[in-house]
Design a protein around this motif. Structure first.
Motif, PDB file in Angstrom:
ATOM      1  N   GLU A   4     -10.558   3.051  -5.656  1.00  0.00           N
ATOM      2  CA  GLU A   4      -9.114   3.287  -5.273  1.00  0.00           C
ATOM      3  C   GLU A   4      -8.052   3.047  -6.587  1.00  0.00           C
ATOM      4  O   GLU A   4      -7.244   3.989  -6.662  1.00  0.00           O
ATOM      5  N   ALA A   5      -8.331   1.783  -6.949  1.00  0.00           N
ATOM      6  CA  ALA A   5      -7.304   1.529  -8.057  1.00  0.00           C
ATOM      7  C   ALA A   5      -7.356   2.551  -9.188  1.00  0.00           C
ATOM      8  O   ALA A   5      -6.484   2.872  -9.878  1.00  0.00           O
TER       9      ALA A   5
ATOM     10  N   LEU B 140      -7.519  -3.480  -2.270  1.00  0.00           N
ATOM     11  CA  LEU B 140      -7.817  -2.178  -2.895  1.00  0.00           C
ATOM     12  C   LEU B 140      -8.857  -2.329  -3.511  1.00  0.00           C
ATOM     13  O   LEU B 140      -9.216  -3.172  -4.401  1.00  0.00           O
TER      14      LEU B 140
ATOM     15  N   LEU C  25     -11.854  -1.865 -15.773  1.00  0.00           N
ATOM     16  CA  LEU C  25     -10.846  -0.614 -14.937  1.00  0.00           C
ATOM     17  C   LEU C  25      -9.919   0.037 -16.155  1.00  0.00           C
ATOM     18  O   LEU C  25     -10.036   1.264 -15.958  1.00  0.00           O
TER      19      LEU C  25
ATOM     20  N   GLU D  11     -11.831  -1.236  -6.267  1.00  0.00           N
ATOM     21  CA  GLU D  11     -11.575  -0.763  -7.916  1.00  0.00           C
ATOM     22  C   GLU D  11     -11.587   0.626  -7.933  1.00  0.00           C
ATOM     23  O   GLU D  11     -11.069   1.099  -8.801  1.00  0.00           O
TER      24      GLU D  11
ATOM     25  N   ALA E 266      -0.134  -1.481  -6.964  1.00  0.00           N
ATOM     26  CA  ALA E 266      -1.395  -1.515  -6.916  1.00  0.00           C
ATOM     27  C   ALA E 266      -2.340  -2.779  -7.533  1.00  0.00           C
ATOM     28  O   ALA E 266      -3.332  -3.158  -6.876  1.00  0.00           O
ATOM     29  N   ARG E 267      -1.669  -3.206  -8.319  1.00  0.00           N
ATOM     30  CA  ARG E 267      -2.453  -4.583  -8.971  1.00  0.00           C
ATOM     31  C   ARG E 267      -2.455  -5.779  -8.118  1.00  0.00           C
ATOM     32  O   ARG E 267      -3.413  -6.140  -7.924  1.00  0.00           O
TER      33      ARG E 267
ATOM     34  N   ARG F 112       0.720  -1.094   0.135  1.00  0.00           N
ATOM     35  CA  ARG F 112       0.030   0.020  -0.065  1.00  0.00           C
ATOM     36  C   ARG F 112       0.838   1.193  -0.072  1.00  0.00           C
ATOM     37  O   ARG F 112       0.690   2.292  -0.647  1.00  0.00           O
TER      38      ARG F 112
ATOM     39  N   ARG G 271     -12.776  -7.630 -15.224  1.00  0.00           N
ATOM     40  CA  ARG G 271     -12.627  -6.505 -14.078  1.00  0.00           C
ATOM     41  C   ARG G 271     -11.608  -5.457 -14.470  1.00  0.00           C
ATOM     42  O   ARG G 271     -11.547  -4.401 -14.300  1.00  0.00           O
ATOM     43  N   LEU G 272     -10.260  -6.245 -14.812  1.00  0.00           N
ATOM     44  CA  LEU G 272      -9.070  -5.362 -14.994  1.00  0.00           C
ATOM     45  C   LEU G 272      -9.185  -4.628 -16.145  1.00  0.00           C
ATOM     46  O   LEU G 272      -9.077  -3.424 -16.386  1.00  0.00           O
TER      47      LEU G 272
ATOM     48  N   LEU H 128      -5.105  -4.908  -5.535  1.00  0.00           N
ATOM     49  CA  LEU H 128      -6.605  -5.162  -6.126  1.00  0.00           C
ATOM     50  C   LEU H 128      -6.571  -6.548  -6.299  1.00  0.00           C
ATOM     51  O   LEU H 128      -7.795  -7.166  -5.999  1.00  0.00           O
ATOM     52  N   ASP H 129      -5.955  -7.327  -6.759  1.00  0.00           N
ATOM     53  CA  ASP H 129      -5.986  -8.755  -6.865  1.00  0.00           C
ATOM     54  C   ASP H 129      -6.353  -9.646  -5.657  1.00  0.00           C
ATOM     55  O   ASP H 129      -7.081 -10.475  -5.516  1.00  0.00           O
TER      56      ASP H 129
END
Length: 177
Positions: free
Chosen positions: A36-37, A32, A81, A34, A23-24, A3, A77-78, A27-28
Motif C-alpha cells: 500500500e505504501a 500500512l 521500497l 508495504e 504515509a511513512r 490514514r 525496508r524503506l 508504515l513505521d
C-alpha cells in the motif's frame, strides 16, 4: 487521521510533505502494508503529479536533509521500497522523475550518498531480520550478538553513566591504566 492525510489526492489543503510523512508514519507503525505504501508512492510520484508536489511528497516520506539519508542507510525496508518504485518507473518517465529525486538526495551529506550508492549496488541483504543469536548479520557486522563482548563493556558504560561501578569495574579500570 494519518490514514486520511496519507490518502489525499494532493489537493492544496494537504501538501505533499504532510501526505508523505503521514504515509511513512503509518508504515513505521505497521498500520500500512508495504504494498500500500508502494501504491501511494507510485501515485504521488506519477508523471501526472506536479513536480514540486511530488518532490514534497518524497521529502516527507523519506525525510529531508541528512536525517532522511541516514534513515535510508539504516532502514533497508524503506530503501528497498524506494528502490523498487524507482526501478518500476518506465524509461520514458524516468527523466521527469529524476529532478525530484535529485532535489531530495542532493540535501544528503556526501558520505550518506556514497553509502546509499553502495547499498543499492550491493542489493538487498541476504536473510531476514538481524540481531538474534545465530541470526544473519547486518552488513558490516558479525553474525549475531556476542554475549562476552557485550558484557565486557558494562563496567565502562556504568562508569560513563555515573552509576555505581560493577563489582569488577575497579579491576577493569586499573587494568586500563
Amino acid at each position: 487521521m494519518l490514514r486520511s492525510l496519507a490518502g489525499r489526492d494532493g489537493t492544496p489543503a494537504t501538501p505533499g510533505l504532510i501526505r508523505g510523512r503521514a504515509a511513512r508514519l503509518l508504515l513505521d507503525d505497521g498500520r500500512l502494508a508495504e504494498d500500500e505504501a508502494a501504491r501511494l508512492m507510485g501515485l504521488a510520484l506519477s508523471p501526472g503529479t506536479q513536480p514540486p508536489e511530488a518532490a514534497s511528497w518524497i521529502e516527507g516520506f523519506i525525510g529531508g536533509g541528512a536525517g532522511g539519508g541516514m534513515l535510508l542507510v539504516h532502514d533497508e525496508r524503506l530503501l528497498g521500497l524506494v528502490d523498487r518504485w524507482l526501478t518500476s518507473v518506465p524509461a520514458e518517465a524516468f527523466t521527469d522523475v529524476l529532478p525530484l529525486l535529485r532535489r531530495t538526495f542532493s540535501a544528503y551529506d556526501t558520505g550518506v550518498r556514497r553509502t546509499l550508492g553502495e547499498l543499492v549496488r550491493r542489493g538487498p541483504a541476504a536473510g531476514g531480520p538481524t540481531g538474534g543469536q545465530g541470526a544473519p548479520a547486518a552488513p558490516g557486522f558479525g553474525p549475531g550478538l556476542d554475549p562476552d563482548r557485550a558484557a565486557a563493556v558494562v563496567p565502562t558504560v556504568r562508569l560513563l553513566l555515573g552509576l555505581d561501578p560493577a563489582p569488577h569495574a575497579n579491576d577493569t579500570m586499573e587494568a586500563a591504566r
